[in-house]
Design a protein around this motif. Structure first.
Motif, PDB file in Angstrom:
ATOM      1  N   LEU A 368       8.065 -46.488 -76.048  1.00  0.00           N
ATOM      2  CA  LEU A 368       7.021 -47.062 -76.946  1.00  0.00           C
ATOM      3  C   LEU A 368       7.788 -46.773 -78.417  1.00  0.00           C
ATOM      4  O   LEU A 368       8.486 -45.973 -78.827  1.00  0.00           O
ATOM      5  CB  LEU A 368       5.967 -46.586 -77.062  1.00  0.00           C
ATOM      6  CG  LEU A 368       4.917 -46.737 -75.709  1.00  0.00           C
ATOM      7  CD1 LEU A 368       3.429 -45.815 -75.919  1.00  0.00           C
ATOM      8  CD2 LEU A 368       4.620 -48.206 -75.490  1.00  0.00           C
ATOM      9  N   PRO A 369       7.377 -47.954 -79.337  1.00  0.00           N
ATOM     10  CA  PRO A 369       7.950 -47.825 -80.691  1.00  0.00           C
ATOM     11  C   PRO A 369       7.234 -46.924 -81.682  1.00  0.00           C
ATOM     12  O   PRO A 369       7.982 -46.330 -82.471  1.00  0.00           O
ATOM     13  CB  PRO A 369       7.628 -49.183 -81.165  1.00  0.00           C
ATOM     14  CG  PRO A 369       6.496 -49.748 -80.262  1.00  0.00           C
ATOM     15  CD  PRO A 369       6.580 -49.134 -79.263  1.00  0.00           C
ATOM     16  N   VAL A 370       6.182 -46.535 -81.268  1.00  0.00           N
ATOM     17  CA  VAL A 370       5.631 -45.628 -82.090  1.00  0.00           C
ATOM     18  C   VAL A 370       5.055 -44.288 -81.442  1.00  0.00           C
ATOM     19  O   VAL A 370       4.850 -44.101 -80.279  1.00  0.00           O
ATOM     20  CB  VAL A 370       4.152 -46.034 -82.585  1.00  0.00           C
ATOM     21  CG1 VAL A 370       3.257 -45.299 -83.498  1.00  0.00           C
ATOM     22  CG2 VAL A 370       4.304 -47.431 -83.215  1.00  0.00           C
ATOM     23  N   ARG A 371       5.404 -43.203 -82.116  1.00  0.00           N
ATOM     24  CA  ARG A 371       5.103 -41.692 -81.387  1.00  0.00           C
ATOM     25  C   ARG A 371       3.642 -41.478 -81.615  1.00  0.00           C
ATOM     26  O   ARG A 371       2.831 -41.919 -82.511  1.00  0.00           O
ATOM     27  CB  ARG A 371       5.658 -40.889 -82.399  1.00  0.00           C
ATOM     28  CG  ARG A 371       7.406 -40.985 -82.706  1.00  0.00           C
ATOM     29  CD  ARG A 371       7.933 -40.110 -81.122  1.00  0.00           C
ATOM     30  NE  ARG A 371       7.654 -38.688 -81.024  1.00  0.00           N
ATOM     31  CZ  ARG A 371       8.111 -38.032 -79.996  1.00  0.00           C
ATOM     32  NH1 ARG A 371       8.348 -38.688 -78.643  1.00  0.00           N
ATOM     33  NH2 ARG A 371       8.136 -36.550 -80.073  1.00  0.00           N
ATOM     34  N   PRO A 372       3.129 -41.054 -80.731  1.00  0.00           N
ATOM     35  CA  PRO A 372       1.848 -40.669 -80.587  1.00  0.00           C
ATOM     36  C   PRO A 372       1.527 -39.713 -81.561  1.00  0.00           C
ATOM     37  O   PRO A 372       2.222 -38.827 -82.041  1.00  0.00           O
ATOM     38  CB  PRO A 372       1.684 -39.774 -78.976  1.00  0.00           C
ATOM     39  CG  PRO A 372       2.726 -40.110 -78.497  1.00  0.00           C
ATOM     40  CD  PRO A 372       3.696 -40.376 -79.327  1.00  0.00           C
ATOM     41  N   PRO A 373       0.220 -40.037 -82.152  1.00  0.00           N
ATOM     42  CA  PRO A 373      -0.228 -39.094 -83.252  1.00  0.00           C
ATOM     43  C   PRO A 373      -0.275 -37.662 -83.059  1.00  0.00           C
ATOM     44  O   PRO A 373      -0.595 -37.049 -82.009  1.00  0.00           O
ATOM     45  CB  PRO A 373      -1.497 -39.500 -83.668  1.00  0.00           C
ATOM     46  CG  PRO A 373      -1.823 -40.794 -83.095  1.00  0.00           C
ATOM     47  CD  PRO A 373      -0.844 -40.909 -81.808  1.00  0.00           C
ATOM     48  N   PHE A 374       0.421 -36.976 -84.098  1.00  0.00           N
ATOM     49  CA  PHE A 374       0.273 -35.707 -83.990  1.00  0.00           C
ATOM     50  C   PHE A 374       1.190 -34.800 -83.002  1.00  0.00           C
ATOM     51  O   PHE A 374       1.251 -33.477 -83.229  1.00  0.00           O
ATOM     52  CB  PHE A 374      -1.095 -34.920 -83.924  1.00  0.00           C
ATOM     53  CG  PHE A 374      -2.033 -35.253 -85.129  1.00  0.00           C
ATOM     54  CD1 PHE A 374      -1.850 -35.039 -86.448  1.00  0.00           C
ATOM     55  CD2 PHE A 374      -3.185 -36.221 -84.867  1.00  0.00           C
ATOM     56  CE1 PHE A 374      -2.861 -35.285 -87.253  1.00  0.00           C
ATOM     57  CE2 PHE A 374      -3.895 -36.616 -85.720  1.00  0.00           C
ATOM     58  CZ  PHE A 374      -3.861 -36.215 -86.916  1.00  0.00           C
ATOM     59  N   LEU A 375       1.849 -35.540 -82.424  1.00  0.00           N
ATOM     60  CA  LEU A 375       2.641 -34.922 -81.250  1.00  0.00           C
ATOM     61  C   LEU A 375       3.968 -34.210 -81.995  1.00  0.00           C
ATOM     62  O   LEU A 375       4.128 -33.218 -81.505  1.00  0.00           O
ATOM     63  CB  LEU A 375       3.206 -36.075 -80.122  1.00  0.00           C
ATOM     64  CG  LEU A 375       3.968 -35.614 -79.165  1.00  0.00           C
ATOM     65  CD1 LEU A 375       3.471 -34.558 -78.117  1.00  0.00           C
ATOM     66  CD2 LEU A 375       4.777 -36.690 -78.141  1.00  0.00           C
ATOM     67  N   ASP A 376       4.640 -34.856 -82.913  1.00  0.00           N
ATOM     68  CA  ASP A 376       5.640 -34.155 -83.353  1.00  0.00           C
ATOM     69  C   ASP A 376       5.095 -32.950 -84.215  1.00  0.00           C
ATOM     70  O   ASP A 376       6.029 -31.938 -84.275  1.00  0.00           O
ATOM     71  CB  ASP A 376       6.390 -35.095 -84.378  1.00  0.00           C
ATOM     72  CG  ASP A 376       7.013 -36.248 -83.692  1.00  0.00           C
ATOM     73  OD1 ASP A 376       7.125 -36.042 -82.619  1.00  0.00           O
ATOM     74  OD2 ASP A 376       7.397 -37.296 -84.144  1.00  0.00           O
ATOM     75  N   ALA A 377       4.001 -32.783 -84.772  1.00  0.00           N
ATOM     76  CA  ALA A 377       3.552 -31.743 -85.396  1.00  0.00           C
ATOM     77  C   ALA A 377       3.390 -30.492 -84.694  1.00  0.00           C
ATOM     78  O   ALA A 377       3.316 -29.116 -84.843  1.00  0.00           O
ATOM     79  CB  ALA A 377       2.143 -32.123 -86.168  1.00  0.00           C
ATOM     80  N   VAL A 378       3.084 -30.877 -83.245  1.00  0.00           N
ATOM     81  CA  VAL A 378       3.116 -29.657 -82.332  1.00  0.00           C
ATOM     82  C   VAL A 378       4.484 -29.543 -81.626  1.00  0.00           C
ATOM     83  O   VAL A 378       4.991 -28.084 -81.745  1.00  0.00           O
ATOM     84  CB  VAL A 378       2.291 -30.226 -81.005  1.00  0.00           C
ATOM     85  CG1 VAL A 378       2.371 -29.254 -79.881  1.00  0.00           C
ATOM     86  CG2 VAL A 378       0.951 -30.234 -81.501  1.00  0.00           C
ATOM     87  N   LEU A 379       5.356 -30.522 -81.425  1.00  0.00           N
ATOM     88  CA  LEU A 379       6.709 -30.195 -81.004  1.00  0.00           C
ATOM     89  C   LEU A 379       7.604 -29.595 -81.880  1.00  0.00           C
ATOM     90  O   LEU A 379       8.416 -28.551 -81.425  1.00  0.00           O
ATOM     91  CB  LEU A 379       7.413 -31.500 -80.308  1.00  0.00           C
ATOM     92  CG  LEU A 379       6.609 -32.401 -79.165  1.00  0.00           C
ATOM     93  CD1 LEU A 379       7.298 -33.324 -78.755  1.00  0.00           C
ATOM     94  CD2 LEU A 379       6.519 -31.067 -78.001  1.00  0.00           C
TER      95      LEU A 379
END
Lengths: 460, 460
Positions: A368-379
């Motif tokens: 998908l072109p857009v990362r799911p919200p807040f996923l990167d803040a966790v990863l």
């Protein structure tokens, strides 16, 4: 009127109850098994029960077949569960419509924990239970984990041990009893009763069961794949001590936000024949998504000694990839808050439930072109921000190797602003504990994380 | 962390709010219209708006037609609502399976009352609103009564007045906001948001609206067919003062009983084509049950000035016979209790909701060998046992001449034992007020009766 004037009333709330659970959560060692011995006891139970799970071709399922005309996977008794197709239509992106296999099991089961005081401290009667889908097969389970088929003997097996504490009101006092949803992405409108019952009188012992304090269970919740999903969701329903010292949003604001989230989403979930869902392919060993995403429907044969019957075959859902399930947390005005997400899942009975901030399988989103919200803040969180990180399994009776990393991750204003984006709201653990007394507010993943707070496995 | 430590939190509950409503319930005359002048004002509004309702043949419905292939009654816009067929299968007698027409309107509307203090007392902004199905056409309604079609302009009419107080959070403070079911016997899974919002700043007046205290509304609730259903259900959601002095069953026992009632009933409600429901016949003017029972689907043409559009035709459900809807009450240990009934209705989203002790149309039961439970205890009650008896109408936008006698009837041990039969439980009004903060516990008839208690129209 004289006769009824003499009737003694109950207080509406048992004010002592939360403190009794808090005391159990503060008692590191119980009156029975020591915490350090639990792993050995579980290993012993695992060894005592022969148990082997093998993948088999779908055609080798015994008693299961693909129904003429629909392709639904059904059992010849008409009971247990079926695998059918689901078409979900929503008004919102990124997925306006999708099709998927789904498990349909309309009957309501019981997940129940018997509790009892020893030396003035509440102990929980936990079970060492085999489930074919767990990677380590045996985990710590509630006292009772019974589908209605179980206790009405659809499979002609043995009685479910200790079930009478949940069906016979004279055997115990109910401390919690609420219908809660299970995985809305995999189950069609599945609910179970989550019950906690305080036993009256002596409870006969059994080698597959042990009494643990809440603190002992909390310690086990800090270990990978020890406490099973059914135990976690029941633990989430335990009463929390204290009302909390206020919140960013009042209870009425929280309820109003939840109501507006339910109202603003149009979700139509229609059951359709399994052989008419586009994008899914049936092979010899599994039914798979054409791009290899989401999950597969597979079949296993099971040989066991400790189950109600000694051998069987069944379908299981096997997710692709490891899930990431996390609450972002912040102390706001000195009080810990969690960022709740109003989630649509196709199988929910009512459109939306509250989930954790993040609940994704990252490998399903790479296209998908857009990362799911807040996923990167966790990863991307470094160790100093991670308050809790443990692997837990989902229901091993329906799901194969379904594991997620469950986390609490501390965030700041740049990662998670107080003014949360649409679909998200900050709430305190106490507020969520208040909601979980009622049906279908919190999804099963949020309840797993809440169980870590009610038990004291995590202190924010 | 310093930035968030400075954030000021809200108390979780606004302790003053119930007392402010109680004060309004104790203020017999408001700052605006006197109670004795309300009837004249309503008559004036009725006269000011030309309004005529005529029955028409089904074929004369404009924009509505019976859909090819299903016989469902649909509007050409695809919006508003449809009349479809429903097959309901339950495990329990006397009706194991039945078929019926049902209204399907999946969108969630808003029923909202704006409140505001005048002279330190909360007043409610009530509307004089025409509805084609009401026998007296015009009744007292909430400030806003809007389907989503209304406010997204499906019928290209005028804006819904005062709607902004419910959609724009800067215009007011939300005091209640909850999804509640509507008639489960006539609607398929219909919910509306029930909202109470305290306005910020001046509210512009309008001739069809007036400010009344809760005591004034209570006085009107003692009159036949003045306060409409939509107003009653919103009033039921107003906060009740005090927690109550205990109850026959604790809150946990009440919730556990409710959970067990939901769990023990298997109800399957399937939408089917309207032209495939056995036992119903479509004539020129109506769709009727073959034995003349339950209700008919009829058509009307409407001419009006005060509606958002000036003329239209539509289907309505017209019940046969007058309903009887009653709570049996007892003082238990000095505290008033109501006998709640866990009811199955085919259109409920979730199997069972709590209804009044009695909710029947007696003429629908004369052909059955067994009388409905507790019906005779209500019908045979002498005046000394009747605490309240008023005729109210159901939703006049969907139902034609749908009237019920609403009653509170005092009972004793012989009529209604403390040890209630299966499916019934004694609960206090405060307990029910607590439940009504959450979705789908109380059905719309129970909420009408609860509104009589929260407003003070009845004091038990």
């Amino acid at each position: 009127m004289t006769s009824t004037a003499a009737v003694s009333l109950s207080p509406r709330l048992d004010e002592r109850l939360p403190h009794r659970f808090a005391r159990s959560a503060a008692t590191a060692e119980g009156a029975h098994l020591r915490t350090e011995d639990v792993a050995r006891w579980l290993d012993g139970r695992r060894a005592a029960h022969r148990f082997q799970v093998d993948r088999i071709p779908l055609a080798d399922l015994d008693g299961w077949s693909f129904q003429e005309g629909t392709g639904n996977l059904v059992h010849r008794s008409g009971r247990f569960f079926t695998v059918e197709g689901l078409r979900v239509t929503t008004g919102s992106s990124p997925y306006r419509q999708w099709h998927q296999p789904i498990i349909r099991q309309p009957e309501i089961g019981i997940l129940g924990i018997v509790v009892k005081e020893f030396d003035g401290v509440l102990h929980l009667l936990m079970q060492a239970k085999m489930e074919p889908g767990n990677r380590n097969l045996l985990q710590l389970s509630p006292t009772v984990q019974a589908t209605r088929s179980n206790y009405t003997k659809a499979h002609r097996g043995a009685d479910v041990r200790y079930l009478e504490y949940f069906t016979d009101r004279s055997r115990g006092r109910v401390l919690a009893d609420v219908l809660q949803s299970e995985h809305g992405s995999w189950f069609y409108r599945k609910s179970n009763r989550n019950m906690i019952v305080e036993a009256v009188g002596d409870v006969p012992p059994h080698e597959d069961f042990c009494w643990l304090t809440l603190a002992q269970v909390a310690e086990l919740l800090r270990r990978d794949n020890v406490v099973n999903m059914d135990a976690r969701t029941v633990l989430a329903c335990a009463p929390a001590a204290g009302a909390g010292a206020g919140a960013l949003h009042s209870d009425t604001e929280l309820l109003s936000w939840f109501t507006s989230e339910r109202a603003r989403h149009d979700v139509e979930a229609e059951r359709i024949p399994l052989d008419r869902i586009p994008g899914w392919e049936r092979g010899e060993w599994s039914i798979d998504h054409e791009a290899g995403r989401y999950f597969s429907v597979v079949a296993v044969s099971v040989r066991a000694g400790s189950r109600e019957v000694t051998g069987w075959t069944q379908p299981l859902f096997e997710p692709r990839g490891l899930g990431v399930t996390a609450f972002l947390t912040r102390r706001i005005g000195g009080v810990p808050h969690l960022l709740a997400h109003a989630r649509i899942e196709g199988g929910f009975a009512d459109t939306v439930e509250l989930g954790p901030t993040v609940q994704y399988t990252p490998s399903n989103h790479t296209h998908l072109p857009v990362r799911p919200p807040f996923l990167d803040a966790v990863l991307d969180a470094g160790p100093s921000r991670i308050r809790y990180e443990v692997l837990h399994s989902e229901e091993g009776g329906r799901f194969l190797n379904a594991e997620s990393r469950y986390l609490f991750v501390e965030a700041d204003e740049t990662q998670a602003p107080l003014q949360a984006p649409p679909g998200y709201l900050w709430a305190t653990p106490h507020q969520l504990s208040g909601l979980v007394r009622h049906n279908h507010y919190l999804n099963v993943q949020a309840r797993t994380l809440l169980s870590c707070l009610t038990s004291g496995a995590v202190r924010l």
